[in-house]
Design an enzyme around this catalytic site. Sequence first.
Site, PDB file in Angstrom:
ATOM      1  N   THR A 139       0.845  -1.185   0.000  1.00 51.35           N
ATOM      2  CA  THR A 139       0.000   0.000   0.000  1.00 51.35           C
ATOM      3  C   THR A 139       0.886   1.243   0.000  1.00 51.35           C
ATOM      4  O   THR A 139       1.913   1.278   0.680  1.00 51.35           O
ATOM      5  CB  THR A 139      -0.864   0.001   1.281  1.00 51.35           C
ATOM      6  OG1 THR A 139      -1.742  -1.108   1.229  1.00 51.35           O
ATOM      7  CG2 THR A 139      -1.651   1.298   1.430  1.00 51.35           C
TER       8      THR A 139
ATOM      9  N   ARG B 161     -14.203  -7.010  -0.362  1.00 50.73           N
ATOM     10  CA  ARG B 161     -13.510  -6.692   0.905  1.00 50.73           C
ATOM     11  C   ARG B 161     -12.863  -5.310   0.797  1.00 50.73           C
ATOM     12  O   ARG B 161     -12.174  -5.006  -0.166  1.00 50.73           O
ATOM     13  CB  ARG B 161     -12.461  -7.764   1.200  1.00 50.73           C
ATOM     14  CG  ARG B 161     -11.595  -7.483   2.445  1.00 50.73           C
ATOM     15  CD  ARG B 161     -10.303  -6.765   2.083  1.00 50.73           C
ATOM     16  NE  ARG B 161      -9.383  -6.655   3.212  1.00 50.73           N
ATOM     17  CZ  ARG B 161      -8.313  -5.855   3.217  1.00 50.73           C
ATOM     18  NH1 ARG B 161      -8.033  -5.119   2.166  1.00 50.73           N
ATOM     19  NH2 ARG B 161      -7.528  -5.805   4.257  1.00 50.73           N
TER      20      ARG B 161
ATOM     21  N   GLY C  93     -10.320  -2.585   2.791  1.00 50.64           N
ATOM     22  CA  GLY C  93      -9.324  -2.516   3.864  1.00 50.64           C
ATOM     23  C   GLY C  93      -9.358  -1.175   4.571  1.00 50.64           C
ATOM     24  O   GLY C  93     -10.311  -0.407   4.459  1.00 50.64           O
ATOM     25  N   ASP C  94      -8.282  -0.896   5.277  1.00 53.28           N
ATOM     26  CA  ASP C  94      -8.184   0.342   6.054  1.00 53.28           C
ATOM     27  C   ASP C  94      -7.899   1.574   5.191  1.00 53.28           C
ATOM     28  O   ASP C  94      -8.288   2.689   5.547  1.00 53.28           O
ATOM     29  CB  ASP C  94      -7.033   0.215   7.067  1.00 53.28           C
ATOM     30  CG  ASP C  94      -5.694  -0.019   6.353  1.00 53.28           C
ATOM     31  OD1 ASP C  94      -5.635  -0.954   5.531  1.00 53.28           O
ATOM     32  OD2 ASP C  94      -4.736   0.733   6.592  1.00 53.28           O
TER      33      ASP C  94
ATOM     34  N   THR D 181       0.212   1.778   6.198  1.00 58.45           N
ATOM     35  CA  THR D 181       0.338   0.656   5.277  1.00 58.45           C
ATOM     36  C   THR D 181       0.417  -0.604   6.125  1.00 58.45           C
ATOM     37  O   THR D 181       0.832  -0.547   7.274  1.00 58.45           O
ATOM     38  CB  THR D 181       1.587   0.810   4.380  1.00 58.45           C
ATOM     39  OG1 THR D 181       1.708  -0.336   3.533  1.00 58.45           O
ATOM     40  CG2 THR D 181       2.859   0.975   5.179  1.00 58.45           C
ATOM     41  N   GLY D 182      -0.013  -1.727   5.587  1.00 58.11           N
ATOM     42  CA  GLY D 182       0.043  -2.962   6.373  1.00 58.11           C
ATOM     43  C   GLY D 182      -1.269  -3.728   6.314  1.00 58.11           C
ATOM     44  O   GLY D 182      -2.121  -3.459   5.464  1.00 58.11           O
TER      45      GLY D 182
ATOM     46  N   GLY E 109      -4.749  -4.570   6.840  1.00 54.57           N
ATOM     47  CA  GLY E 109      -5.818  -3.605   7.045  1.00 54.57           C
ATOM     48  C   GLY E 109      -6.783  -3.881   8.178  1.00 54.57           C
ATOM     49  O   GLY E 109      -7.230  -2.947   8.851  1.00 54.57           O
TER      50      GLY E 109
HETATM   51  N1  GLY Z   1      -3.600  -1.818   4.052  1.00 57.36           N
HETATM   52  C1  GLY Z   1      -4.170  -2.316   2.905  1.00 57.36           C
HETATM   53  C2  GLY Z   1      -5.256  -3.237   3.095  1.00 57.36           C
HETATM   54  O1  GLY Z   1      -5.230  -4.032   4.019  1.00 57.36           O
HETATM   55  O2  GLY Z   1      -6.169  -3.219   2.313  1.00 57.36           O
END
Ligand code: GLY
Length: 314
Positions: A180, A208, A210-211, A231-232, A234
């Site tokens: 990300t 789905r 993510g964050d 980043t990481g 989510g």
């Molecule tokens: N950080 C990206 C995701 O998990 O979608």
Amino acid sequence: MNPVLVVHGGAWAMPDDMVEAHINGVRNAIAAGWKVLERGGSVLDAVEASVVIMEDDETFDAGRGSFLNRDGKVQLDALIMDGATLRAGGVGCVERLPNPVRAARKILSESPHVYFVGEGAERFAAEHGCELCRNEDLIIPREVEHLRRYQQELGQREKAQSDSAPDGNNLFAPAVSHDTVGAVALDRNGNIAAATSTGGTLNKAPGRLGDSSLIGCGCYANNESAAVSTTGWGEPIMKLVLAKWTADRVAAGNLPEWAAQEAMNYLKQRVNGHGGIIVLDAQGQFGIAHNTPRMAWGLKTVKTEEAGVERNTI
Ligand code: GLY
């Protein structure tokens, strides 16, 4: 104010043979964003320009070259937020936008709404001049093979553990890439902004989210606290609303550097999450941290320009 720009391009156990591509990628992102800032351009233009560069770079899990979902499709999420006005634009689960951050910016600037998903987001983007493409145009052979191997390993593991429930933590160990991308910046007018863009996690279920594109989770900006991009993995980041959590620590008087490290400690200790974070306040003080072995990062101020894959590792 003297401008400041910080970018990231993924936090994970990046192997040595991928380091150079990541460092080149974040350097190019810094160059594009800095060009905007040094000519007195807006902070939103700067973070958008930096993120577009990384979306266009197949090294990263954003735009073309992103991870594929369980159905073999690219589904992208992005958010951009303005610290001066708190205006924001987000897109989720888009399949036909090579640069989702551009669509997010159009939402911020030209829509009364904040968030669009799927086909509606693509329609809005096209109506506002953003380029559309086919989903196939976003897929590269590396990721087709990546998904094939992952699904094969998953099948073998599930067969071996057929009596026990699958362990979500194991599926997203830090060894699995989380590329990300994101940027935070301060412009000459003293305004800060943040942007984050992602293809999400490998083999994710269709739909789905993510964050990255959720306000306060993967991205946040407020001149009164900080601009933050994460980043990481989510799901844990979302549960902690981590970007807003971090900005609140800065608003309480803590340095961004401390807040970034605390956020990574909290992520690990509270929900066993992993990832990385960049934080910048309206005084130009910044923090960069990750709790993964490596994270691609770059920064530029009027005095220095740096990039690397390790920083304040916990
Ligand atoms: N950080 C990206 C995701 O998990 O979608």
